[in-house]
Motif scaffolding. Structure first.
Motif, mmCIF file in Angstrom:
data_model
loop_
_atom_site.group_PDB
_atom_site.id
_atom_site.type_symbol
_atom_site.label_atom_id
_atom_site.label_comp_id
_atom_site.label_asym_id
_atom_site.label_seq_id
_atom_site.Cartn_x
_atom_site.Cartn_y
_atom_site.Cartn_z
ATOM 1 N N PRO A 186 -2.149 1.626 3.636
ATOM 2 C CA PRO A 186 -1.774 2.114 2.434
ATOM 3 C C PRO A 186 -2.820 2.176 1.320
ATOM 4 O O PRO A 186 -3.733 1.384 1.404
ATOM 5 C CB PRO A 186 -0.668 1.247 2.030
ATOM 6 C CG PRO A 186 -0.409 0.328 3.298
ATOM 7 C CD PRO A 186 -1.641 0.383 3.989
ATOM 8 N N ASN A 187 -2.729 3.289 0.512
ATOM 9 C CA ASN A 187 -3.579 3.366 -0.682
ATOM 10 C C ASN A 187 -5.060 3.438 -0.316
ATOM 11 O O ASN A 187 -6.042 3.089 -1.285
ATOM 12 C CB ASN A 187 -3.424 1.865 -1.424
ATOM 13 C CG ASN A 187 -2.917 2.277 -2.865
ATOM 14 O OD1 ASN A 187 -2.620 3.362 -3.348
ATOM 15 N ND2 ASN A 187 -3.145 1.361 -3.660
ATOM 16 N N SER B 66 0.896 0.031 8.256
ATOM 17 C CA SER B 66 0.810 -1.317 8.038
ATOM 18 C C SER B 66 1.466 -2.230 9.012
ATOM 19 O O SER B 66 2.310 -1.862 9.999
ATOM 20 C CB SER B 66 1.206 -1.420 6.434
ATOM 21 O OG SER B 66 2.414 -1.434 6.383
ATOM 22 N N TYR C 226 -0.277 3.255 -5.760
ATOM 23 C CA TYR C 226 0.460 2.304 -5.076
ATOM 24 C C TYR C 226 0.734 2.611 -3.593
ATOM 25 O O TYR C 226 0.323 3.873 -3.399
ATOM 26 C CB TYR C 226 1.875 2.214 -5.750
ATOM 27 C CG TYR C 226 2.654 3.358 -6.204
ATOM 28 C CD1 TYR C 226 3.169 4.121 -5.231
ATOM 29 C CD2 TYR C 226 2.270 3.819 -7.379
ATOM 30 C CE1 TYR C 226 3.708 5.486 -5.648
ATOM 31 C CE2 TYR C 226 2.920 5.158 -7.842
ATOM 32 C CZ TYR C 226 3.896 5.787 -7.017
ATOM 33 O OH TYR C 226 4.289 7.104 -7.064
ATOM 34 N N PRO C 227 1.028 1.614 -2.787
ATOM 35 C CA PRO C 227 1.124 2.046 -1.389
ATOM 36 C C PRO C 227 2.360 2.915 -1.001
ATOM 37 O O PRO C 227 3.337 2.911 -1.487
ATOM 38 C CB PRO C 227 1.422 0.717 -0.602
ATOM 39 C CG PRO C 227 1.870 -0.230 -1.607
ATOM 40 C CD PRO C 227 1.404 0.390 -2.992
ATOM 41 N N HIS C 228 2.086 3.483 0.196
ATOM 42 C CA HIS C 228 3.439 4.280 0.842
ATOM 43 C C HIS C 228 3.702 5.677 0.003
ATOM 44 O O HIS C 228 4.895 5.762 -0.279
ATOM 45 C CB HIS C 228 4.288 3.571 1.258
ATOM 46 C CG HIS C 228 3.939 2.555 2.587
ATOM 47 N ND1 HIS C 228 3.490 2.832 3.553
ATOM 48 C CD2 HIS C 228 3.920 0.997 2.335
ATOM 49 C CE1 HIS C 228 3.200 1.757 4.347
ATOM 50 N NE2 HIS C 228 3.450 0.958 3.513
ATOM 51 N N ALA D 151 0.747 5.999 5.641
ATOM 52 C CA ALA D 151 -0.165 4.823 5.867
ATOM 53 C C ALA D 151 0.598 4.101 7.020
ATOM 54 O O ALA D 151 2.103 4.148 7.252
ATOM 55 C CB ALA D 151 -0.325 3.962 4.798
ATOM 56 N N GLU E 21 -10.358 -3.562 -0.481
ATOM 57 C CA GLU E 21 -9.052 -4.182 -0.536
ATOM 58 C C GLU E 21 -9.234 -5.439 0.435
ATOM 59 O O GLU E 21 -10.002 -5.430 1.552
ATOM 60 C CB GLU E 21 -8.117 -3.440 0.324
ATOM 61 C CG GLU E 21 -7.653 -2.345 -0.548
ATOM 62 C CD GLU E 21 -6.375 -2.638 -1.656
ATOM 63 O OE1 GLU E 21 -5.762 -3.467 -1.276
ATOM 64 O OE2 GLU E 21 -6.787 -2.268 -2.705
#
Ligand SMILES: Nc1nc2c(ncn2[C@@H]2O[C@H](COP(=O)(O)OP(=O)(O)OP(=O)(O)O)[C@@H](O)[C@H]2O)c(=O)[nH]1
Ligand SMILES: [Mg+2]
Length: 359
Positions: free
Chosen positions: A90-91, A139, A111-113, A137, A165
């Motif tokens: 993600p991200n 994860s 932000y993720p997703h 993404a 990250e």
């Protein structure tokens, strides 16, 4: 295990390995199931073929009638020289990269997703077009159930990581594992056409007649790899504008035990983006073919693109879908012994050749 399969089965299997088109693959799987000898030695393989038929049928038929949630089909038919999957944690910057390369305006957010559905786009490298597919993404706890199917038509992958990250390496290990469980293998094997490790500037081209016989051919592979999608992968280290440490790349490759060809890029500043197309073109050995009609000059603006090792018949089936069997012969300018040489359907074409197809 030797299973003494018939020539018909072998032919269908070889064609299956060649094509990335889901509909064609489905037809070939049905042909394989029909022609496979039915005995104990092939039971596993028969079961695998049936599973793949079910999966592909479901994916190609799109939303089910009466299903609670209607979802669009996620398989995108390959266009251009090759389809490239954008994959990563993600991200990590997949969508901004997609947007910069293809002009897609893919949604990006800190932000993720953010990305939830596949998004195709085209980008040009010189006169070669690549299709880049942005994907959600992966994860440890999230992977879209349709993702492995959506990666089936791809010819290669860009694994986009943000080394800033914390936990980036663990994420890459998880992504590789989760995809491998679904028989999508992110391989570092580019058949010797790209060096492993960090690439700064373009590597010198290999000897021009780079033999296409490196790597295991279809006949050498064991049955277990038949339903694996092997995607040669470039590791794309994103956000280089925020700092870039080549040593970290080495550590990462060592930890994940892969020698991915690696490039540092910034979708923000554009740094490194130029090299992606060049590396894909070299890595996949994409060649350009021009066509002409008798008595007319060739069309030199928009080449057709195929892979080295493809033949006159492959070009014909691309241009005249469904009519390739009507091809009688071709004339070739470029790699023939002399200009305008008449060649058969099995003639292997070379980069820059001009073809005149006689149907
Ligand atoms: N500084 C910098 N920021 C970037 C770069 N690429 C992406 N970003 C930022 O990183 C964040 C995530 O970018 P996205 O492109 O949405 O990342 P993604 O991998 O598509 O994310 P998901 O769809 O959630 O998996 C956004 O805030 C982007 O602006 C880059 O090259 N440099
Ligand atoms: Mg995204």
């Amino acid at each position: 295990m030797p299973t003494n399969v018939s020539p018909e089965y072998k032919k269908a299997e070889a064609a299956f390995r060649q094509t990335r088109d889901p509909a064609e693959r489905l037809d070939l799987l049905r042909e394989m199931l029909k022609t496979i000898p039915k005995h104990k030695g092939t039971e596993h393989l028969q079961a695998d073929i049936k599973t793949r038929i079910k999966e592909l049928t479901a994916e190609l038929s799109g939303p089910q009638k009466g299903a609670v949630r209607t979802e669009p089909t996620h398989v995108i038919r390959a266009e251009g020289a090759a389809q490239i999957s954008l994959i990563g944690p993600p991200n990590s910057g997949k969508s901004l990269l997609h947007s910069r390369l293809t002009g897609s305006q893919a949604e990006t957010a800190p932000y993720p997703h953010t990305t939830q559905a596949p998004l195709p786009g085209m980008f040009m490298h010189n006169d070669v077009q690549f299709q880049l597919v942005d994907l959600p993404a992966v994860s440890a706890d999230v992977m879209a159930p349709w993702l492995p199917n959506a990666m089936q038509p791809a010819h290669a992958a860009l694994l986009v990581v943000d080394l800033h990250e914390a936990g980036c390496m663990e994420e890459v290990i998880i992504i590789r594992e989760r995809l491998a469980e679904k028989r999508i293998v992110l391989t570092d094997d580019w058949s010797g056409r790209l060096p492993g490790g960090l690439i700064e500037g373009l590597p010198e081209p290999e000897s021009p007649e780079s033999d296409s016989d490196t790597g295991p051919g279809p006949d050498d592979e064991a049955d277990e790899t038949l339903f694996h999608t092997l995607l040669p992968t470039l590791l794309v280290v994103s956000k280089s504008d925020l700092g870039f440490d080549p040593d970290e790349v080495d550590v990462m490759l060592e930890l994940i035990e892969m020698r991915y060809p690696t490039v540092g890029i910034s979708a923000e500043t554009g740094e490194g983006l130029e090299s992606l197309g060049a590396l894909l073109r070299r890595g996949l050995d994409v060649i350009r073919i021009y066509t002409k009609v008798p008595g007319k000059p060739p069309e030199m603006k928009r080449p057709f693109t195929v892979f080295r090792g493809d033949t006159v018949a492959d070009v014909a089936s691309m241009i005249h879908r469904g009519r390739a069997q009507d091809l009688r012969f071709a004339k070739v300018w470029g790699s023939g012994k002399f200009d305008g040489q008449q060649v058969g359907v099995d003639f292997m074409i070379d980069d820059g050749d001009i073809l005149e197809l006689h149907m």
